[in-house]
Design a protein around this motif. Sequence first.
Motif, PDB file in Angstrom:
ATOM      1  N   PHE A   1      16.937   0.452  -3.422  1.00  0.00           N
ATOM      2  CA  PHE A   1      17.314  -0.744  -2.676  1.00  0.00           C
ATOM      3  C   PHE A   1      16.469  -0.811  -1.419  1.00  0.00           C
ATOM      4  O   PHE A   1      16.216   0.207  -0.767  1.00  0.00           O
ATOM      5  N   GLY A   2      16.013  -2.003  -1.082  1.00  0.00           N
ATOM      6  CA  GLY A   2      15.206  -2.187   0.117  1.00  0.00           C
ATOM      7  C   GLY A   2      15.769  -3.282   1.001  1.00  0.00           C
ATOM      8  O   GLY A   2      16.279  -4.295   0.519  1.00  0.00           O
ATOM      9  N   VAL A   3      15.685  -3.088   2.318  1.00  0.00           N
ATOM     10  CA  VAL A   3      16.100  -4.082   3.303  1.00  0.00           C
ATOM     11  C   VAL A   3      14.903  -4.337   4.210  1.00  0.00           C
ATOM     12  O   VAL A   3      14.314  -3.395   4.743  1.00  0.00           O
ATOM     13  N   PHE A   4      14.555  -5.638   4.402  1.00  0.00           N
ATOM     14  CA  PHE A   4      13.319  -5.954   5.094  1.00  0.00           C
ATOM     15  C   PHE A   4      13.520  -7.063   6.118  1.00  0.00           C
ATOM     16  O   PHE A   4      14.310  -7.990   5.910  1.00  0.00           O
ATOM     17  N   ALA A   5      12.803  -6.947   7.229  1.00  0.00           N
ATOM     18  CA  ALA A   5      12.782  -7.974   8.269  1.00  0.00           C
ATOM     19  C   ALA A   5      11.347  -8.452   8.392  1.00  0.00           C
ATOM     20  O   ALA A   5      10.478  -7.706   8.851  1.00  0.00           O
ATOM     21  N   ALA A   6      11.106  -9.688   7.978  1.00  0.00           N
ATOM     22  CA  ALA A   6       9.742 -10.216   7.955  1.00  0.00           C
ATOM     23  C   ALA A   6       9.679 -11.610   8.565  1.00  0.00           C
ATOM     24  O   ALA A   6       8.898 -12.451   8.132  1.00  0.00           O
ATOM     25  N   GLY A   7      10.500 -11.870   9.563  1.00  0.00           N
ATOM     26  CA  GLY A   7      10.495 -13.184  10.184  1.00  0.00           C
ATOM     27  C   GLY A   7      11.128 -14.233   9.292  1.00  0.00           C
ATOM     28  O   GLY A   7      11.848 -13.927   8.346  1.00  0.00           O
ATOM     29  N   ARG A   8      10.850 -15.501   9.592  1.00  0.00           N
ATOM     30  CA  ARG A   8      11.378 -16.596   8.769  1.00  0.00           C
ATOM     31  C   ARG A   8      10.686 -16.567   7.413  1.00  0.00           C
ATOM     32  O   ARG A   8       9.473 -16.535   7.316  1.00  0.00           O
ATOM     33  N   ILE A   9      11.481 -16.577   6.340  1.00  0.00           N
ATOM     34  CA  ILE A   9      10.951 -16.570   4.979  1.00  0.00           C
ATOM     35  C   ILE A   9      10.785 -18.012   4.518  1.00  0.00           C
ATOM     36  O   ILE A   9      11.764 -18.758   4.420  1.00  0.00           O
ATOM     37  N   LEU A  10       9.577 -18.409   4.232  1.00  0.00           N
ATOM     38  CA  LEU A  10       9.305 -19.788   3.861  1.00  0.00           C
ATOM     39  C   LEU A  10       9.571 -20.050   2.385  1.00  0.00           C
ATOM     40  O   LEU A  10      10.021 -21.126   2.013  1.00  0.00           O
ATOM     41  N   ASN A  11       9.285 -19.073   1.528  1.00  0.00           N
ATOM     42  CA  ASN A  11       9.516 -19.225   0.085  1.00  0.00           C
ATOM     43  C   ASN A  11      10.243 -17.984  -0.397  1.00  0.00           C
ATOM     44  O   ASN A  11       9.632 -16.936  -0.602  1.00  0.00           O
ATOM     45  N   ALA A  12      11.559 -18.097  -0.536  1.00  0.00           N
ATOM     46  CA  ALA A  12      12.387 -16.928  -0.843  1.00  0.00           C
ATOM     47  C   ALA A  12      12.022 -16.311  -2.185  1.00  0.00           C
ATOM     48  O   ALA A  12      12.051 -15.082  -2.343  1.00  0.00           O
ATOM     49  N   LYS A  13      11.685 -17.129  -3.164  1.00  0.00           N
ATOM     50  CA  LYS A  13      11.402 -16.616  -4.504  1.00  0.00           C
ATOM     51  C   LYS A  13      10.132 -15.783  -4.520  1.00  0.00           C
ATOM     52  O   LYS A  13      10.117 -14.655  -5.013  1.00  0.00           O
ATOM     53  N   THR A  14       9.048 -16.322  -3.972  1.00  0.00           N
ATOM     54  CA  THR A  14       7.793 -15.578  -4.000  1.00  0.00           C
ATOM     55  C   THR A  14       7.838 -14.372  -3.066  1.00  0.00           C
ATOM     56  O   THR A  14       7.257 -13.323  -3.363  1.00  0.00           O
ATOM     57  N   ALA A  15       8.533 -14.502  -1.931  1.00  0.00           N
ATOM     58  CA  ALA A  15       8.641 -13.363  -1.021  1.00  0.00           C
ATOM     59  C   ALA A  15       9.411 -12.217  -1.675  1.00  0.00           C
ATOM     60  O   ALA A  15       9.026 -11.047  -1.564  1.00  0.00           O
ATOM     61  N   MET A  16      10.508 -12.532  -2.382  1.00  0.00           N
ATOM     62  CA  MET A  16      11.276 -11.487  -3.058  1.00  0.00           C
ATOM     63  C   MET A  16      10.465 -10.868  -4.192  1.00  0.00           C
ATOM     64  O   MET A  16      10.519  -9.649  -4.421  1.00  0.00           O
ATOM     65  N   SER A  17       9.713 -11.681  -4.914  1.00  0.00           N
ATOM     66  CA  SER A  17       8.859 -11.139  -5.975  1.00  0.00           C
ATOM     67  C   SER A  17       7.816 -10.193  -5.393  1.00  0.00           C
ATOM     68  O   SER A  17       7.516  -9.144  -5.968  1.00  0.00           O
ATOM     69  N   GLN A  18       7.254 -10.567  -4.241  1.00  0.00           N
ATOM     70  CA  GLN A  18       6.263  -9.715  -3.581  1.00  0.00           C
ATOM     71  C   GLN A  18       6.884  -8.381  -3.180  1.00  0.00           C
ATOM     72  O   GLN A  18       6.308  -7.320  -3.389  1.00  0.00           O
ATOM     73  N   ILE A  19       8.089  -8.434  -2.600  1.00  0.00           N
ATOM     74  CA  ILE A  19       8.734  -7.224  -2.101  1.00  0.00           C
ATOM     75  C   ILE A  19       9.128  -6.298  -3.259  1.00  0.00           C
ATOM     76  O   ILE A  19       8.850  -5.097  -3.234  1.00  0.00           O
ATOM     77  N   THR A  20       9.810  -6.839  -4.270  1.00  0.00           N
ATOM     78  CA  THR A  20      10.247  -5.981  -5.376  1.00  0.00           C
ATOM     79  C   THR A  20       9.059  -5.492  -6.189  1.00  0.00           C
ATOM     80  O   THR A  20       9.073  -4.372  -6.687  1.00  0.00           O
ATOM     81  N   GLY A  21       8.020  -6.325  -6.317  1.00  0.00           N
ATOM     82  CA  GLY A  21       6.816  -5.856  -6.989  1.00  0.00           C
ATOM     83  C   GLY A  21       6.182  -4.691  -6.253  1.00  0.00           C
ATOM     84  O   GLY A  21       5.721  -3.727  -6.865  1.00  0.00           O
ATOM     85  N   GLY A  22       6.170  -4.765  -4.918  1.00  0.00           N
ATOM     86  CA  GLY A  22       5.653  -3.655  -4.133  1.00  0.00           C
ATOM     87  C   GLY A  22       6.484  -2.397  -4.285  1.00  0.00           C
ATOM     88  O   GLY A  22       5.950  -1.279  -4.355  1.00  0.00           O
ATOM     89  N   MET A  23       7.802  -2.559  -4.357  1.00  0.00           N
ATOM     90  CA  MET A  23       8.666  -1.393  -4.547  1.00  0.00           C
ATOM     91  C   MET A  23       8.391  -0.731  -5.894  1.00  0.00           C
ATOM     92  O   MET A  23       8.327   0.501  -5.992  1.00  0.00           O
ATOM     93  N   ILE A  24       8.232  -1.549  -6.939  1.00  0.00           N
ATOM     94  CA  ILE A  24       7.928  -0.994  -8.267  1.00  0.00           C
ATOM     95  C   ILE A  24       6.571  -0.304  -8.251  1.00  0.00           C
ATOM     96  O   ILE A  24       6.392   0.776  -8.850  1.00  0.00           O
ATOM     97  N   TRP A  25       5.622  -0.899  -7.577  1.00  0.00           N
ATOM     98  CA  TRP A  25       4.304  -0.271  -7.429  1.00  0.00           C
ATOM     99  C   TRP A  25       4.448   1.076  -6.717  1.00  0.00           C
ATOM    100  O   TRP A  25       3.778   2.063  -7.068  1.00  0.00           O
ATOM    101  N   GLY A  26       5.328   1.133  -5.709  1.00  0.00           N
ATOM    102  CA  GLY A  26       5.554   2.390  -5.013  1.00  0.00           C
ATOM    103  C   GLY A  26       6.162   3.449  -5.912  1.00  0.00           C
ATOM    104  O   GLY A  26       5.841   4.642  -5.796  1.00  0.00           O
ATOM    105  N   VAL A  27       7.046   3.036  -6.827  1.00  0.00           N
ATOM    106  CA  VAL A  27       7.593   3.982  -7.811  1.00  0.00           C
ATOM    107  C   VAL A  27       6.466   4.526  -8.677  1.00  0.00           C
ATOM    108  O   VAL A  27       6.398   5.730  -8.954  1.00  0.00           O
ATOM    109  N   GLY A  28       5.586   3.640  -9.121  1.00  0.00           N
ATOM    110  CA  GLY A  28       4.465   4.092  -9.935  1.00  0.00           C
ATOM    111  C   GLY A  28       3.579   5.075  -9.192  1.00  0.00           C
ATOM    112  O   GLY A  28       3.144   6.090  -9.744  1.00  0.00           O
TER     113      GLY A  28
END
Length: 240
Positions: A119-146
């Motif tokens: 689980f990740g909790v992030f503070a990145a200012g105002r989020i302009l596009n919630a869908k793409t921002a969440m995809s970016q964050i979770t994709g990065g987390m999965i990349w970190g697992v790899g």
Amino acid sequence: PAPGSGGQFGAATAGSAAFAAGMNLRKALAELATGDPNSPLYGDDPELVTFGGGNIAVDNRAEPLDRLVARAAPDGVYVEGSITPAADARDYSQHTYGAHFAEVGVDPDTGEVRLRRMFGVFAAGRILNAKTAMSQITGGMIWGVGTALHEYNEVDPRYGSFIAQDLAGYHVPAHADIADLSAMFLDEVDDKANPMGIKGVGELGIAGAGAAIANAVYNACGARIREYPLKPEKVLAALP
């Protein structure tokens, strides 16, 4: 975009410079439309122009942006934006922040590590596009697992090339490796970063993911490993 290509008109810059360039671009397009005798917006006040759905409009009169540019500015519309650092820029941190939480299972006989939850909790200012921002964050987390558990490639010392040339020999996480992974953004507007209160998401999702997994392995079995990936043989060698 090239004339007739459609799409959005914007600036590929970041932070306040993007804000300044974006405002200049809107002004240039508004003046282009209201000054073109062939536009339904001709003669209108540029300050009243609105943008939406790929159109430029005043009240109920509208025209597609790509059609306007193709007709009135076939070579494209170009603007420049600039900004100087705020007086208090050195007094405040303007970074993005995140915290990763990971639970793993470690087999003490084989050294195999399995991710159970993350689980990740992030503070990145105002989020302009919630869908793409969440995809970016979770994709990065999965990349970190790899990075932490799977990804490794030997270099051939004779030729300086990587030995694994495809995904058959280079292991990246599959669905079975990511059982329960989620994230959330804190509701934040950073008024010190720029006028829009936004900050970059970028690689925020991967920054601490591997370290969280390495710490979880240590908490699970006492094996402290400081080199990725956490392969079974490293886990077995580091067991107390």
